[in-house]
Motif scaffolding. Structure first.
Motif, PDB file in Angstrom:
ATOM      1  N   ALA A   1       0.837  -1.205   0.000  1.00  0.00           N
ATOM      2  CA  ALA A   1       0.000   0.000   0.000  1.00  0.00           C
ATOM      3  C   ALA A   1       0.870   1.253   0.000  1.00  0.00           C
ATOM      4  CB  ALA A   1      -0.943  -0.009   1.214  1.00  0.00           C
TER       5      ALA A   1
ATOM      6  N   SER B   1      -6.057   3.445   2.066  1.00  0.00           N
ATOM      7  CA  SER B   1      -5.654   2.037   2.025  1.00  0.00           C
ATOM      8  C   SER B   1      -4.588   1.739   3.069  1.00  0.00           C
ATOM      9  CB  SER B   1      -5.133   1.668   0.635  1.00  0.00           C
ATOM     10  OG  SER B   1      -6.153   1.768  -0.317  1.00  0.00           O
TER      11      SER B   1
ATOM     12  N   GLU C   1      -6.177   1.778   6.713  1.00  0.00           N
ATOM     13  CA  GLU C   1      -6.955   0.581   7.025  1.00  0.00           C
ATOM     14  C   GLU C   1      -6.085  -0.536   7.597  1.00  0.00           C
ATOM     15  OE1 GLU C   1      -9.010  -0.517   3.455  1.00  0.00           O
ATOM     16  OE2 GLU C   1     -10.256   1.277   3.481  1.00  0.00           O
TER      17      GLU C   1
END
Length: 113
Positions: A28, A86, A89
């Motif tokens: 990510a 992203s 998370e």
């Protein structure tokens, strides 16, 4: 000894990654870098990600910027915001911020060749 310097700006963040999510976090973070490279009219960007040796779930990232306006433009870009989401998370804690240089120190060292 303090060195002459121009005012520089940096982004810096603490990332505490959730257990078992390290590989996904690294991927990510790379996607985040790709999103940064696509911000319209952005300056060249270099980001550094470091990992704690004592706690491998703790990472810090930092990178220099030419101006606060460049940081604000990056943070308002929709693709960057999605890429950042992203990353968030995958973390149990995240503390991104923006900073400016106030002093740099430079020492010659005492190591003999």
């Amino acid at each position: 000894m303090a060195t002459d310097m121009k005012e520089n700006y940096y982004t810096h963040a603490l990332w505490h990654v959730q257990e078992g999510k390290t590989e996904a976090f690294l991927q990510a973070w790379q996607q985040f870098g790709k999103a940064l490279s696509q911000v319209p009219n952005s300056p060249p960007v270099r980001g550094t990600l470091i990992q704690s040796i004592d706690d491998p779930l703790v990472f810090y990232s930092f990178g220099p910027w030419e101006s606060l306006e460049d940081i604000q433009a990056m943070r308002s870009d929709e693709n960057v915001r999605k890429a950042l989401s992203s990353i968030l998370e995958l973390c149990s804690e995240a503390e991104p911020g923006q900073f400016k240089t106030v002093m740099q120190l430079e020492f010659p060292g005492s190591r003999t060749p």
